[in-house]
Design a protein around this motif. Structure first.
Motif, PDB file in Angstrom:
ATOM      1  N   UNK A 130     -12.507 -11.236  -6.507  1.00  0.00           N
ATOM      2  CA  UNK A 130     -11.826 -10.560  -7.493  1.00  0.00           C
ATOM      3  C   UNK A 130     -10.267 -11.174  -7.515  1.00  0.00           C
ATOM      4  N   UNK A 131     -10.008 -11.376  -6.216  1.00  0.00           N
ATOM      5  CA  UNK A 131      -8.520 -11.794  -6.339  1.00  0.00           C
ATOM      6  C   UNK A 131      -8.245 -13.096  -7.073  1.00  0.00           C
ATOM      7  N   UNK A 132      -9.379 -14.037  -6.647  1.00  0.00           N
ATOM      8  CA  UNK A 132      -9.437 -15.291  -7.312  1.00  0.00           C
ATOM      9  C   UNK A 132      -9.526 -15.359  -8.908  1.00  0.00           C
ATOM     10  N   UNK A 133     -10.259 -14.439  -9.280  1.00  0.00           N
ATOM     11  CA  UNK A 133      -9.983 -13.960 -10.719  1.00  0.00           C
ATOM     12  C   UNK A 133      -9.146 -13.215 -11.212  1.00  0.00           C
ATOM     13  N   UNK A 134      -8.139 -12.960 -10.344  1.00  0.00           N
ATOM     14  CA  UNK A 134      -7.010 -11.945 -10.813  1.00  0.00           C
ATOM     15  C   UNK A 134      -7.325 -10.473 -11.440  1.00  0.00           C
ATOM     16  N   UNK A 135      -8.338 -10.187 -10.847  1.00  0.00           N
ATOM     17  CA  UNK A 135      -8.884  -8.589 -11.286  1.00  0.00           C
ATOM     18  C   UNK A 135      -8.359  -7.481 -10.643  1.00  0.00           C
ATOM     19  N   UNK A 136      -7.810  -7.905  -9.428  1.00  0.00           N
ATOM     20  CA  UNK A 136      -7.189  -6.893  -8.381  1.00  0.00           C
ATOM     21  C   UNK A 136      -5.756  -7.409  -8.134  1.00  0.00           C
ATOM     22  N   UNK A 137      -5.063  -6.209  -7.984  1.00  0.00           N
ATOM     23  CA  UNK A 137      -3.594  -6.230  -7.874  1.00  0.00           C
ATOM     24  C   UNK A 137      -3.339  -6.518  -6.210  1.00  0.00           C
ATOM     25  N   UNK A 138      -2.525  -7.446  -5.941  1.00  0.00           N
ATOM     26  CA  UNK A 138      -2.102  -7.525  -4.687  1.00  0.00           C
ATOM     27  C   UNK A 138      -0.991  -6.411  -4.167  1.00  0.00           C
ATOM     28  N   UNK A 139      -1.188  -5.834  -3.059  1.00  0.00           N
ATOM     29  CA  UNK A 139      -0.464  -4.557  -2.903  1.00  0.00           C
ATOM     30  C   UNK A 139       0.830  -4.761  -1.944  1.00  0.00           C
ATOM     31  N   UNK A 140       1.240  -5.927  -1.764  1.00  0.00           N
ATOM     32  CA  UNK A 140       2.187  -6.369  -0.727  1.00  0.00           C
ATOM     33  C   UNK A 140       3.600  -5.647  -1.318  1.00  0.00           C
ATOM     34  N   UNK A 141       3.922  -5.558  -2.556  1.00  0.00           N
ATOM     35  CA  UNK A 141       5.114  -5.019  -2.887  1.00  0.00           C
ATOM     36  C   UNK A 141       5.161  -3.566  -2.722  1.00  0.00           C
ATOM     37  N   UNK A 142       4.061  -2.791  -2.839  1.00  0.00           N
ATOM     38  CA  UNK A 142       4.046  -1.397  -2.735  1.00  0.00           C
ATOM     39  C   UNK A 142       4.167  -0.922  -1.087  1.00  0.00           C
ATOM     40  N   UNK A 143       3.399  -1.855  -0.419  1.00  0.00           N
ATOM     41  CA  UNK A 143       3.615  -1.744   0.991  1.00  0.00           C
ATOM     42  C   UNK A 143       4.923  -1.980   1.810  1.00  0.00           C
ATOM     43  N   UNK A 144       5.521  -3.237   1.291  1.00  0.00           N
ATOM     44  CA  UNK A 144       6.664  -3.546   1.644  1.00  0.00           C
ATOM     45  C   UNK A 144       7.838  -2.431   1.396  1.00  0.00           C
ATOM     46  N   UNK A 145       7.728  -1.989   0.290  1.00  0.00           N
ATOM     47  CA  UNK A 145       8.572  -0.968  -0.106  1.00  0.00           C
ATOM     48  C   UNK A 145       8.625   0.455   0.715  1.00  0.00           C
ATOM     49  N   UNK A 146       7.600   0.428   1.412  1.00  0.00           N
ATOM     50  CA  UNK A 146       7.564   1.631   2.421  1.00  0.00           C
ATOM     51  C   UNK A 146       7.158   1.134   3.828  1.00  0.00           C
ATOM     52  N   UNK A 147       8.068   0.513   4.563  1.00  0.00           N
ATOM     53  CA  UNK A 147       7.962  -0.228   5.720  1.00  0.00           C
ATOM     54  C   UNK A 147       7.122   0.607   6.799  1.00  0.00           C
ATOM     55  N   UNK A 148       7.493   2.034   7.000  1.00  0.00           N
ATOM     56  CA  UNK A 148       6.889   3.020   7.780  1.00  0.00           C
ATOM     57  C   UNK A 148       5.423   2.978   7.665  1.00  0.00           C
ATOM     58  N   UNK A 149       5.066   3.063   6.216  1.00  0.00           N
ATOM     59  CA  UNK A 149       3.552   3.397   5.942  1.00  0.00           C
ATOM     60  C   UNK A 149       2.827   1.922   6.329  1.00  0.00           C
ATOM     61  N   UNK A 167      -2.186  -9.237   0.626  1.00  0.00           N
ATOM     62  CA  UNK A 167      -3.038  -7.906   0.867  1.00  0.00           C
ATOM     63  C   UNK A 167      -3.578  -7.332  -0.403  1.00  0.00           C
ATOM     64  N   UNK A 168      -5.088  -7.142  -0.411  1.00  0.00           N
ATOM     65  CA  UNK A 168      -5.515  -6.523  -1.690  1.00  0.00           C
ATOM     66  C   UNK A 168      -6.150  -5.305  -1.672  1.00  0.00           C
ATOM     67  N   UNK A 169      -6.208  -4.574  -0.455  1.00  0.00           N
ATOM     68  CA  UNK A 169      -6.480  -3.350  -0.206  1.00  0.00           C
ATOM     69  C   UNK A 169      -5.991  -2.661   1.199  1.00  0.00           C
ATOM     70  N   UNK A 170      -6.148  -1.426   1.019  1.00  0.00           N
ATOM     71  CA  UNK A 170      -5.348  -0.594   2.294  1.00  0.00           C
ATOM     72  C   UNK A 170      -6.826  -0.158   2.984  1.00  0.00           C
ATOM     73  N   UNK A 171      -6.957  -0.414   4.391  1.00  0.00           N
ATOM     74  CA  UNK A 171      -8.342   0.116   4.850  1.00  0.00           C
ATOM     75  C   UNK A 171      -8.085   1.698   5.288  1.00  0.00           C
ATOM     76  N   UNK A 172      -9.213   2.263   5.418  1.00  0.00           N
ATOM     77  CA  UNK A 172      -9.441   3.917   5.656  1.00  0.00           C
ATOM     78  C   UNK A 172     -10.012   4.087   7.038  1.00  0.00           C
ATOM     79  N   UNK A 173     -10.337   3.002   7.531  1.00  0.00           N
ATOM     80  CA  UNK A 173     -10.966   3.333   8.881  1.00  0.00           C
ATOM     81  C   UNK A 173     -11.216   1.706   9.450  1.00  0.00           C
TER      82      UNK A 173
END
Length: 458
Positions: A130-149, A167-173
């Motif tokens: 999906x990343x190769x086809x630009x169908x999902x958004x990279x999440x680095x910006x929102x993660x970097x904006x909240x360093x503690x998270x 990074x294209x997803x955040x893990x839940x487990x």
């Protein structure tokens, strides 16, 4: 892992009221008049403090049936319910698809038309495509904006969910896809006092249980992923060792037709021929395999660590007699028998179409269903967390979860095949495993089939 394993608005502020420019603001105005008019319009477009506004809607798609009693799905839904109570300006609209095959088919269809949900569950292998086809958004910006998270996640939490350094997803487990849940009373009645440590003893145990008229291993492979994710990912490593899989993953010369991998396919087929599984293994799913176990008709089943909650919610007699183990060593194997397939495997991703306009709302929801409070919830259910958490009530952890934690602390994770392999290769492998288990194809034939697909897409 299979596994997740759940497959927006730049700000979470209220939507402004659309206003047209007043007729008097024509081209003949001077600069001061135009500035005053613009300020007046802006004031009208900005809702006054405390005024009502239309909430941001976040679409959320997952693969958990609504009545799912497993720990992760329960905790995610609890986190969403709490989030909704405290965030009236954001509405999360969940679409639950309780069939993995149907779920991933729909996700692929939505990706092809650039209509992926604002948040959805996605495996690492799917993310790369999906990343190769630009169908999902990279999440680095929102993660970097909240360093503690971002820094709250455990080491390697993003490994399965990163492509080309983003990074294209955040893990839940951080889960294992391979745990053998077995009924110690059934094993004892069959003359097995301790879980086998060698493949030969494992097969002897199968024969003893079968002689008692009980299904040795409940298997629900209708959706095709269980045999691969929960059995072969670990059994394969027992024979090949991790270097072989790294060679496959990194295109460094390893082949699915290599003898060691074929041996793992042969070992799995051997179990099928020996009657280790229920005859309808390709017609029932993983929930139904647990039902066989809960009804005392099967001595064990193989699934991920996520099944701990379902077992503890099952019949008291079954839960009280359940122990956990992993597949034993195999003769001549190159893998470490003190290991099991696992990792983040899947995570929450965001479709690129809605992400730009809902970015802040998406970030808030993602943090709620993967961050510290959520992690505390699943830790108290005995699940291995992807987020660092120490302040939780350990008295709430179930006895089975404690047993799993003790076992897992002595083991290491090996790759989950469907977290890294190209989806087309996984599909070919999973479909072939159904045939392998009923002996309509040989291990060599299946290996060639998988290798041919691998050559096509690598």
């Amino acid at each position: 892992m299979k596994r997740l394993l759940l497959k927006g608005t730049c700000t979470a502020v209220v939507l402004s009221v659309a206003m047209s420019v007043l007729a008097g603001c024509g081209s003949g105005q001077n600069a001061a008049e135009q500035s005053a008019a613009a300020q007046s319009t802006a004031a009208l477009e900005t809702p006054a403090p405390g005024s009502k506004s239309e909430p941001v809607k976040i679409s959320f798609m997952d693969l958990w049936a609504k009545d799912k009693a497993e720990n992760i799905s329960t905790s995610v839904r609890e986190a969403l319910a709490d989030f909704q109570k405290n965030n009236a300006d954001i509405i999360v609209e969940e679409e639950a698809i309780g069939d993995q095959t149907a779920y991933y088919t729909k996700i692929k269809t939505l990706a092809a038309s650039n209509e992926l949900p604002d948040i959805f569950i996605c495996k690492g292998s799917e993310l790369a495509m999906f990343a190769k086809n630009q169908a999902v958004a990279p999440l680095d910006e929102i993660l970097d904006a909240d360093a503690a998270w971002k820094e709250g996640y455990v080491t390697s939490a993003f490994d399965d969910l990163t492509s080309d350094g983003k990074i294209y997803a955040v893990p839940y487990s951080m889960l294992s896809t391979h745990v053998i849940y077995y009924n110690k009373k059934i094993l004892a009645d069959a003359g097995v006092q301790a879980f086998p440590e060698t493949w030969a003893d494992f097969k002897t145990m199968i024969d003893k249980i079968k002689a008692k008229g009980i299904v040795p291993i409940a298997l629900g492979n209708k959706e095709q992923w269980v045999a691969e994710s929960c059995i072969l990912s670990t059994l394969g490593d027992r024979f090949t060792g991790p270097d072989w899989f790294n060679g496959i993953k990194d295109n460094k010369g390893a082949k699915f037709t290599d003898p060691d991998f074929i041996k793992s396919l042969a070992a799995l087929q051997e179990l099928g021929k020996a009657g280790a599984f229920n005859k309808d293994m390709n017609s029932i799913n993983n929930d139904q395999q647990k039902t066989l176990y809960f009804n005392g008709k099967a001595a064990m089943f193989m699934e991920g660590s996520w099944a701990i909650g379902a077992v503890m919610a099952g019949p008291e007699e079954i839960a009280g007699n359940t122990e956990v183990a992993v597949l034993p060593s195999v003769d001549g194997g190159k893998g470490d028998p003190k290991s099991m397939s696992g990792g983040a495997g899947s995570g929450f991703a965001s479709g690129v179409k809605g992400f730009g306009s809902k970015k802040e709302a998406v970030a808030k929801v993602l943090k709620a269903i993967s961050g510290p409070e959520y992690a505390k919830s699943i830790a108290e259910k005995g699940e291995p967390t992807a987020y660092k958490v120490s302040d939780y009530d350990k008295s709430k952890v179930s006895p089975l979860a404690v047993k799993y934690a003790e076992m897992a602390s002595k083991l290491k994770f090996t790759p989950i095949y469907d977290s890294y392999l190209n989806p087309a290769v996984v599909s070919k492998m999973n479909a072939g495993l159904q045939e392998l288990l009923i002996s309509t194809i040989t291990p060599e034939e299946l290996a060639k089939r998988i290798q041919a697909e691998y050559e096509k897409v690598k």
